[in-house]
Design a protein around this motif. Structure first.
Motif, mmCIF file in Angstrom:
data_model
loop_
_atom_site.group_PDB
_atom_site.id
_atom_site.type_symbol
_atom_site.label_atom_id
_atom_site.label_comp_id
_atom_site.label_asym_id
_atom_site.label_seq_id
_atom_site.Cartn_x
_atom_site.Cartn_y
_atom_site.Cartn_z
ATOM 1 N N VAL A 32 42.152 45.681 39.549
ATOM 2 C CA VAL A 32 42.745 44.930 38.439
ATOM 3 C C VAL A 32 44.102 44.399 38.885
ATOM 4 O O VAL A 32 44.868 45.114 39.523
ATOM 5 C CB VAL A 32 42.920 45.842 37.198
ATOM 6 C CG1 VAL A 32 43.678 45.128 36.106
ATOM 7 C CG2 VAL A 32 41.581 46.331 36.702
ATOM 8 N N VAL A 33 44.384 43.144 38.563
ATOM 9 C CA VAL A 33 45.689 42.544 38.814
ATOM 10 C C VAL A 33 46.282 42.191 37.456
ATOM 11 O O VAL A 33 45.651 41.486 36.667
ATOM 12 C CB VAL A 33 45.583 41.276 39.686
ATOM 13 C CG1 VAL A 33 46.940 40.640 39.873
ATOM 14 C CG2 VAL A 33 44.948 41.608 41.028
ATOM 15 N N MET A 34 47.474 42.693 37.176
ATOM 16 C CA MET A 34 48.124 42.414 35.897
ATOM 17 C C MET A 34 49.105 41.260 36.075
ATOM 18 O O MET A 34 50.050 41.365 36.848
ATOM 19 C CB MET A 34 48.882 43.651 35.405
ATOM 20 C CG MET A 34 48.004 44.874 35.224
ATOM 21 S SD MET A 34 46.853 44.719 33.873
ATOM 22 C CE MET A 34 47.934 44.966 32.511
ATOM 23 N N CYS A 35 48.878 40.164 35.391
ATOM 24 C CA CYS A 35 49.743 38.983 35.427
ATOM 25 C C CYS A 35 50.082 38.635 33.984
ATOM 26 O O CYS A 35 49.469 37.756 33.382
ATOM 27 C CB CYS A 35 49.037 37.825 36.115
ATOM 28 S SG CYS A 35 48.464 38.209 37.770
ATOM 29 N N VAL A 36 51.046 39.321 33.429
ATOM 30 C CA VAL A 36 51.279 39.222 32.000
ATOM 31 C C VAL A 36 52.180 38.069 31.589
ATOM 32 O O VAL A 36 52.111 37.620 30.457
ATOM 33 C CB VAL A 36 51.819 40.548 31.423
ATOM 34 C CG1 VAL A 36 50.778 41.633 31.552
ATOM 35 C CG2 VAL A 36 53.099 40.959 32.106
ATOM 36 N N GLY A 37 53.057 37.617 32.468
ATOM 37 C CA GLY A 37 53.891 36.466 32.151
ATOM 38 C C GLY A 37 54.505 36.504 30.777
ATOM 39 O O GLY A 37 55.169 37.457 30.404
ATOM 40 N N GLN A 38 54.273 35.459 29.977
ATOM 41 C CA GLN A 38 54.901 35.348 28.671
ATOM 42 C C GLN A 38 54.355 36.314 27.642
ATOM 43 O O GLN A 38 54.891 36.431 26.553
ATOM 44 C CB GLN A 38 54.756 33.929 28.138
ATOM 45 C CG GLN A 38 55.582 32.946 28.906
ATOM 46 C CD GLN A 38 55.610 31.606 28.213
ATOM 47 O OE1 GLN A 38 55.213 31.458 27.080
ATOM 48 N NE2 GLN A 38 56.102 30.604 28.908
ATOM 49 N N THR A 39 53.282 37.019 27.949
ATOM 50 C CA THR A 39 52.732 37.936 26.959
ATOM 51 C C THR A 39 53.383 39.312 27.005
ATOM 52 O O THR A 39 53.088 40.159 26.181
ATOM 53 C CB THR A 39 51.214 38.106 27.150
ATOM 54 O OG1 THR A 39 50.976 38.687 28.429
ATOM 55 C CG2 THR A 39 50.502 36.788 27.014
#
Length: 129
Positions: A89-96
């Motif tokens: 899993v890669v977490m790319c949450v940015g604006q969230t």
């Protein structure tokens, strides 16, 4: 009006450069276009889902079995949930992600508006200031 805060030479993939005609700091629309073109070029379409909410992401008890990711289309209810089993899993949450706005000495004297970059939606509220 949102633009990248990192220049395109640092954002682009080595084997898939951004168009030379683009500005050094691309707009969010250009970044979206670039990522879609990258996915199409390398045959990645169909391997990701847009407009999708991740409900949970849990590692299996046996770490070698990977992860269980529960997801559903944005705006749908629990009946639409699906589970995907993956190796990584890669977490790319940015604006969230939850904004982190630190306190600083003298902050109580500041009369302006304090906001995190994820809350910025355009320049109109700040014009003429």
């Amino acid at each position: 009006s949102l633009r990248a805060n990192v220049h395109k030479e640092r954002l682009q993939m080595e084997d898939f450069p951004m168009p030379a005609s683009w500005p050094r700091y691309p707009s969010h629309w250009q970044l979206a276009e670039y990522l879609q073109a990258f996915a199409a070029h390398f045959g990645l379409n169909g391997l990701y889902k847009m407009q999708t909410e991740v409900v949970s992401c849990r590692r299996h008890d046996d770490a070698e079995r990977g992860w269980a990711v529960t997801y559903r289309p944005v705006g749908s209810d629990a009946d639409a949930e699906r589970i995907l089993h993956v190796d990584a899993v890669v977490m790319c949450v940015g604006q969230t992600c939850a904004p982190s706005v630190p306190d600083y000495p003298g902050q109580e004297k500041f009369r302006g508006r304090v906001l995190h970059t994820s809350q910025y939606r355009g320049q109109a509220p700040f014009q003429g200031r």
